[in-house]
Design a protein around this motif. Structure first.
Motif, mmCIF file in Angstrom:
data_model
loop_
_atom_site.group_PDB
_atom_site.id
_atom_site.type_symbol
_atom_site.label_atom_id
_atom_site.label_comp_id
_atom_site.label_asym_id
_atom_site.label_seq_id
_atom_site.Cartn_x
_atom_site.Cartn_y
_atom_site.Cartn_z
ATOM 1 N N GLY A 271 6.971 -0.099 17.311
ATOM 2 C CA GLY A 271 7.291 1.340 17.290
ATOM 3 C C GLY A 271 7.802 1.846 18.623
ATOM 4 N N ASP A 272 8.184 0.920 19.505
ATOM 5 C CA ASP A 272 8.639 1.320 20.827
ATOM 6 C C ASP A 272 10.134 1.695 20.780
ATOM 7 O OD1 ASP A 272 8.735 1.846 23.474
ATOM 8 O OD2 ASP A 272 8.916 -0.264 24.110
ATOM 9 N N TYR A 273 10.402 2.824 20.177
ATOM 10 C CA TYR A 273 11.780 3.309 20.118
ATOM 11 C C TYR A 273 11.759 4.831 20.056
ATOM 12 C CZ TYR A 273 10.276 2.554 15.267
ATOM 13 O OH TYR A 273 9.545 2.500 14.135
ATOM 14 N N ASP A 274 12.930 5.392 20.356
ATOM 15 C CA ASP A 274 13.032 6.842 20.433
ATOM 16 C C ASP A 274 13.560 7.385 19.095
ATOM 17 O OD1 ASP A 274 13.739 9.415 20.877
ATOM 18 O OD2 ASP A 274 14.885 9.053 22.728
ATOM 19 N N LEU A 275 12.699 8.125 18.398
ATOM 20 C CA LEU A 275 13.079 8.603 17.061
ATOM 21 C C LEU A 275 14.336 9.466 17.098
ATOM 22 C CD1 LEU A 275 9.720 9.452 15.233
ATOM 23 C CD2 LEU A 275 11.354 7.645 14.682
ATOM 24 N N LYS A 276 14.461 10.281 18.142
ATOM 25 C CA LYS A 276 15.630 11.178 18.213
ATOM 26 C C LYS A 276 16.927 10.360 18.313
ATOM 27 C CE LYS A 276 14.388 15.207 17.417
ATOM 28 N NZ LYS A 276 14.406 15.177 15.955
ATOM 29 N N GLU A 277 16.846 9.290 19.095
ATOM 30 C CA GLU A 277 18.026 8.416 19.250
ATOM 31 C C GLU A 277 18.389 7.794 17.904
ATOM 32 O OE1 GLU A 277 17.961 4.903 21.968
ATOM 33 O OE2 GLU A 277 17.752 6.527 23.462
ATOM 34 N N ILE A 278 17.355 7.368 17.185
ATOM 35 C CA ILE A 278 17.585 6.730 15.889
ATOM 36 C C ILE A 278 18.157 7.743 14.903
ATOM 37 C CG2 ILE A 278 16.393 5.697 13.913
ATOM 38 C CD1 ILE A 278 14.616 4.340 15.965
ATOM 39 N N GLU A 279 17.629 8.956 14.960
ATOM 40 C CA GLU A 279 18.130 9.996 14.052
ATOM 41 C C GLU A 279 19.627 10.229 14.320
ATOM 42 O OE1 GLU A 279 16.102 13.874 12.461
ATOM 43 O OE2 GLU A 279 17.066 14.320 14.373
ATOM 44 N N ASP B 231 0.816 -1.232 0.000
ATOM 45 C CA ASP B 231 0.000 0.000 0.000
ATOM 46 C C ASP B 231 0.844 1.276 0.000
ATOM 47 O OD1 ASP B 231 -2.603 -0.354 -0.310
ATOM 48 O OD2 ASP B 231 -3.063 -0.728 1.801
ATOM 49 N N ILE B 232 1.951 1.247 -0.685
ATOM 50 C CA ILE B 232 2.787 2.450 -0.754
ATOM 51 C C ILE B 232 2.513 3.104 -2.104
ATOM 52 C CG2 ILE B 232 5.118 3.411 -0.558
ATOM 53 C CD1 ILE B 232 6.014 0.700 0.492
ATOM 54 N N ASP B 233 2.014 4.315 -2.079
ATOM 55 C CA ASP B 233 1.746 4.974 -3.362
ATOM 56 C C ASP B 233 2.263 6.408 -3.335
ATOM 57 O OD1 ASP B 233 -0.062 6.080 -1.641
ATOM 58 O OD2 ASP B 233 -1.798 5.051 -2.476
ATOM 59 N N GLY B 234 1.872 7.181 -4.316
ATOM 60 C CA GLY B 234 2.222 8.597 -4.346
ATOM 61 C C GLY B 234 3.723 8.846 -4.289
ATOM 62 N N ILE B 235 4.083 9.926 -3.613
ATOM 63 C CA ILE B 235 5.493 10.337 -3.596
ATOM 64 C C ILE B 235 6.360 9.333 -2.832
ATOM 65 C CG2 ILE B 235 7.087 12.173 -2.884
ATOM 66 C CD1 ILE B 235 4.941 14.185 -3.513
ATOM 67 N N MET B 236 5.780 8.743 -1.781
ATOM 68 C CA MET B 236 6.538 7.724 -1.037
ATOM 69 C C MET B 236 6.909 6.567 -1.948
ATOM 70 S SD MET B 236 4.816 7.238 2.667
ATOM 71 C CE MET B 236 5.545 5.675 3.115
ATOM 72 N N GLY B 237 5.951 6.172 -2.774
ATOM 73 C CA GLY B 237 6.191 5.067 -3.717
ATOM 74 C C GLY B 237 7.303 5.429 -4.687
ATOM 75 N N HIS C 12 13.111 16.302 10.191
ATOM 76 C CA HIS C 12 11.715 15.868 10.214
ATOM 77 C C HIS C 12 11.545 14.418 10.656
ATOM 78 C CE1 HIS C 12 10.165 19.507 8.443
ATOM 79 N NE2 HIS C 12 11.236 19.522 7.676
ATOM 80 N N ASP C 13 10.707 14.237 11.683
ATOM 81 C CA ASP C 13 10.449 12.878 12.158
ATOM 82 C C ASP C 13 9.718 12.042 11.117
ATOM 83 O OD1 ASP C 13 11.683 13.401 14.469
ATOM 84 O OD2 ASP C 13 9.865 13.506 15.723
ATOM 85 N N ASP C 14 8.865 12.718 10.289
ATOM 86 C CA ASP C 14 8.079 11.900 9.353
ATOM 87 C C ASP C 14 8.976 11.236 8.308
ATOM 88 O OD1 ASP C 14 8.539 14.391 8.416
ATOM 89 O OD2 ASP C 14 6.534 14.770 7.631
ATOM 90 N N ILE C 15 9.996 11.941 7.834
ATOM 91 C CA ILE C 15 10.885 11.339 6.829
ATOM 92 C C ILE C 15 11.719 10.234 7.476
ATOM 93 C CG2 ILE C 15 12.731 13.092 7.034
ATOM 94 C CD1 ILE C 15 11.890 11.837 3.665
ATOM 95 N N LEU C 16 12.002 10.420 8.745
ATOM 96 C CA LEU C 16 12.738 9.398 9.497
ATOM 97 C C LEU C 16 11.886 8.126 9.606
ATOM 98 C CD1 LEU C 16 15.255 8.859 11.210
ATOM 99 C CD2 LEU C 16 14.095 9.897 13.141
ATOM 100 N N SER C 17 10.609 8.304 9.908
ATOM 101 C CA SER C 17 9.720 7.136 10.020
ATOM 102 C C SER C 17 9.591 6.434 8.677
ATOM 103 C CB SER C 17 8.322 7.564 10.488
ATOM 104 O OG SER C 17 8.430 8.247 11.698
ATOM 105 N N VAL C 18 9.534 7.224 7.601
ATOM 106 C CA VAL C 18 9.439 6.624 6.268
ATOM 107 C C VAL C 18 10.701 5.800 5.987
ATOM 108 C CG1 VAL C 18 9.468 7.174 3.793
ATOM 109 C CG2 VAL C 18 7.881 8.364 5.299
ATOM 110 N N TYR C 19 11.849 6.350 6.350
ATOM 111 C CA TYR C 19 13.119 5.643 6.111
ATOM 112 C C TYR C 19 13.118 4.303 6.862
ATOM 113 C CZ TYR C 19 18.137 4.679 5.894
ATOM 114 O OH TYR C 19 19.354 4.084 5.687
ATOM 115 N N ILE C 20 12.690 4.351 8.123
ATOM 116 C CA ILE C 20 12.657 3.117 8.930
ATOM 117 C C ILE C 20 11.765 2.074 8.240
ATOM 118 C CG2 ILE C 20 11.892 2.139 11.140
ATOM 119 C CD1 ILE C 20 12.629 4.883 12.415
ATOM 120 N N GLU C 21 10.596 2.546 7.772
ATOM 121 C CA GLU C 21 9.653 1.642 7.114
ATOM 122 C C GLU C 21 10.294 1.041 5.848
ATOM 123 O OE1 GLU C 21 6.108 3.834 6.398
ATOM 124 O OE2 GLU C 21 4.904 2.040 6.094
ATOM 125 N N PHE C 22 10.964 1.883 5.073
ATOM 126 C CA PHE C 22 11.560 1.422 3.817
ATOM 127 C C PHE C 22 12.675 0.398 4.071
ATOM 128 C CE2 PHE C 22 10.506 5.258 0.816
ATOM 129 C CZ PHE C 22 9.158 5.006 1.010
#
Ligand SMILES: C[S@@+](CC[C@H](N)C(=O)[O-])C[C@H]1O[C@@H](n2cnc3c(N)ncnc32)[C@H](O)[C@@H]1O
Length: 561
Positions: A193-201, A76-82, A152-162
């Protein structure tokens, strides 16, 4: 800057021919433009309404057309993310012969392809610039209004997903993992999703440059992507993406948006079956085994291409139309949107001179002054600002819209008189606008956050005048308690006479004092020296000089030193 290499234009000729992209070579020529890469120019006078480029939707790089479309569909990945994920596979895994898109994509991502795990000179949005550079930009519109100096946290989350998808596809389908997505630590993060985004960044920004290269690719996509239709959503459009930006555009990108979301056709069986069947149809297509082997995926892709030998139906192609006569020799511009330079830099990576939409944010200065008004205590100020957010601002917007409409009507009457003909702009208004413009604006509209919107309206415009919102707010804050609670004169056009009355004069005079105080608080930005060797020196300096010019103009307008 996301510029292509003029010397390498020939690289996309084969792709253009094979993909049946029509470019009117009698009318168009490509040139190198100083500081703006390739641009498209008029070889001859081009009459209004001429279609100068036509591109079949099958020739547009989208999440639906790319080599891994079935895998994206499955997730279900479409649009710009796809597009973002697909570009990684086309460029780094299928590359060369195995990717139908490689000639085109390696042309627009040439600089990205030159970079490797050690490269430092990446092309990044300001949020990922050095701290020293970001410090220089503190307090600019980019910082105050667009929050553009933050990562941006959202781009970070996208990267993790990818990364996770890439590891899963490796395991399930033996599909190689693009280098940029290779990271065991990310792949093994807990699913919940139990992780700290800032730490991951912090981990990603220190371990190597893969995450930044991922952002670089996203930035190039953001500077070139168009909205296509309901099925494809967004796409990279060869040739069409070579038109540079100006706020006065010469062309429109036109595409039939209303197509079936399942198959992309304007007329198809999906559009005539009840909803439940429709879902089944979609499910069927999703349930197809997404793990074809790599060669099979590519073969399907090539077969799809083969099918395109047939005539292209007009709804299945996009066009570039001249919206007015274009003079021979002129560069032909598209518009990416009516944006100030800060937004152009954040979204598309460039800055233009003399942009009438430039502004300087005054929210911070307003906030300081509002807290220190002699005749109002904190709760008075709070009461007025809260009324402004809930009611006042939209009343003023209505008032400004009415003024705009009146001015437009007057202009129209004037031009009708001059031409002695009646003109009809309805056709112009019906066009389907390109994503760089409308898509972004609609998204912004949808997400308008009341809490920040009113702050964003507190600015100096390009000519150094206070925005009407700031002016009105100063009037509101200058009123006595009685005036504020009983009349709110300034919002009743029938009471305009009162503005001249004795009662309102002191209010206006106090409002002017407040305005001057706010403007005088705005300090000129410090301009970095070239010797500091900052990687984004040029664009940064342009932004700072633009804002300084506006501030100086404002100080002159308000008679301040
Ligand atoms: C869609 S592409 C346009 C074609 C581009 N010039 C090229 O060489 O491929 C967008 C990029 O072109 C450049 N660009 C577009 N309009 C520009 C302008 N008015 N001034 C400077 N650069 C511009 C920016 O680098 C932007 O990221």
């Amino acid at each position: 800057m996301s510029n292509t290499n003029f010397g390498k234009l020939d690289q996309i000729k084969k792709f253009v021919k094979e993909s049946k992209i029509f470019v009117n070579d009698d009318l168009l020529t490509f040139k190198n433009v100083n500081d703006a890469g390739v641009g498209i120019f008029a070889k001859e006078d081009i009459p209004e309404d001429t279609i100068i480029v036509k591109i079949p939707k099958t020739a547009i790089f989208t999440a639906k057309n790319c080599t891994i479309s079935n895998l994206l569909d499955d997730k279900d990945i479409d649009g710009i993310m796809g597009i973002h994920l697909a570009v990684l596979y086309e460029l780094f895994i299928f590359k060369g012969e195995k990717s139908h898109w490689f000639d085109y994509l390696s042309f627009i991502f040439e600089d990205v392809l030159k970079h490797n795990i050690e490269s430092k000179d990446l092309y990044l949005p300001p949020g990922y610039w050095s701290q020293q550079e970001k410090d220089y930009l503190k307090g600019t519109l980019m910082d105050v209004q667009y929050q553009g100096l933050k990562t941006h946290d959202d781009i970070l989350s996208v990267y993790i997903e990818f990364v996770r998808f890439a590891y899963e596809w490796k395991k399930d389908c033996d599909l190689d993992i693009p280098e940029i997505l290779q990271n065991e630590y990310i792949a093994n993060l807990p699913d919940d999703g139990d992780y700290d985004l800032k730490e991951i960044e912090t981990h990603l920004l220190t371990v190597n440059n893969s995450f930044l290269r991922f952002i670089e690719i996203g930035y190039v996509i953001s500077s070139r992507v168009f909205e296509i239709d309901y099925y494809h959503q967004f796409g990279l459009v060869c040739i069409v993406d070579l038109f540079n930006h100006n706020f006065n555009e010469d062309i429109h990108f036109e595409s039939e948006y209303e197509v079936c979301e399942v198959c992309g056709k304007t007329e198809c069986a999906h559009l005539h079956v009840p909803d439940s069947d429709d879902e089944d149809a979609e499910e069927d297509s999703n349930n197809e085994d997404s793990c074809e082997d790599e060669d099979e995926v590519i073969e399907d892709e090539l077969n799809d291409e083969g099918n395109n030998e047939n005539e292209v139906e007009s709804d299945d192609e996009c066009e570039i139309r001249a919206i007015h006569e274009i003079e021979k020799g002129k560069e032909i511009f598209n518009t990416y949107g009516q944006f100030p330079n800060s937004a152009l830099l954040l979204k598309y990576g460039f800055v233009i001179p003399n942009n009438p939409l430039d502004k300087v944010a005054l929210w911070n200065e307003f906030d300081q002054v509002a807290k220190d008004i002699d005749h109002l205590n904190d709760s008075d100020v709070e009461e007025r600002l809260s009324w402004w957010k809930q009611e006042g601002l939209s009343l003023l917007e209505e008032e400004l819209d009415a003024i705009d409409e009146l001015e437009e009507m007057e202009d129209q009457e004037l031009s009708d008189d001059e031409n002695n003909v009646s003109s009809d702009h309805s056709e112009d208004e019906e066009y389907e606008e390109d994503s760089l413009q409308e898509g972004d604006e609609e998204d912004e509209d949808d997400e308008v956050d009341k809490e920040t919107f009113w702050k964003d309206q507190i600015f100096l415009d390009a000519s150094g005048e206070a925005s009407p919102y700031l002016e009105r707010l100063c009037v509101i804050l200058s009123m006595s308690k009685d005036q504020f609670h009983t009349e709110k004169l300034q919002f009743n056009p029938e009471k305009l006479e009162d503005v001249k009355s004795n009662e309102i004069k002191p209010v206006l005079s106090l409002a002017l004092k407040l305005l001057k105080k706010i403007v005088s608080k705005k300090k000129l930005f410090r301009i970095p020296e070239e010797t500091e060797k900052l990687p984004n020196f040029s664009e940064m300096k342009k932004i700072l000089l633009i804002e300084n010019d506006i501030i100086l103009r404002a100080k002159e307008n308000f008679g301040l030193d």
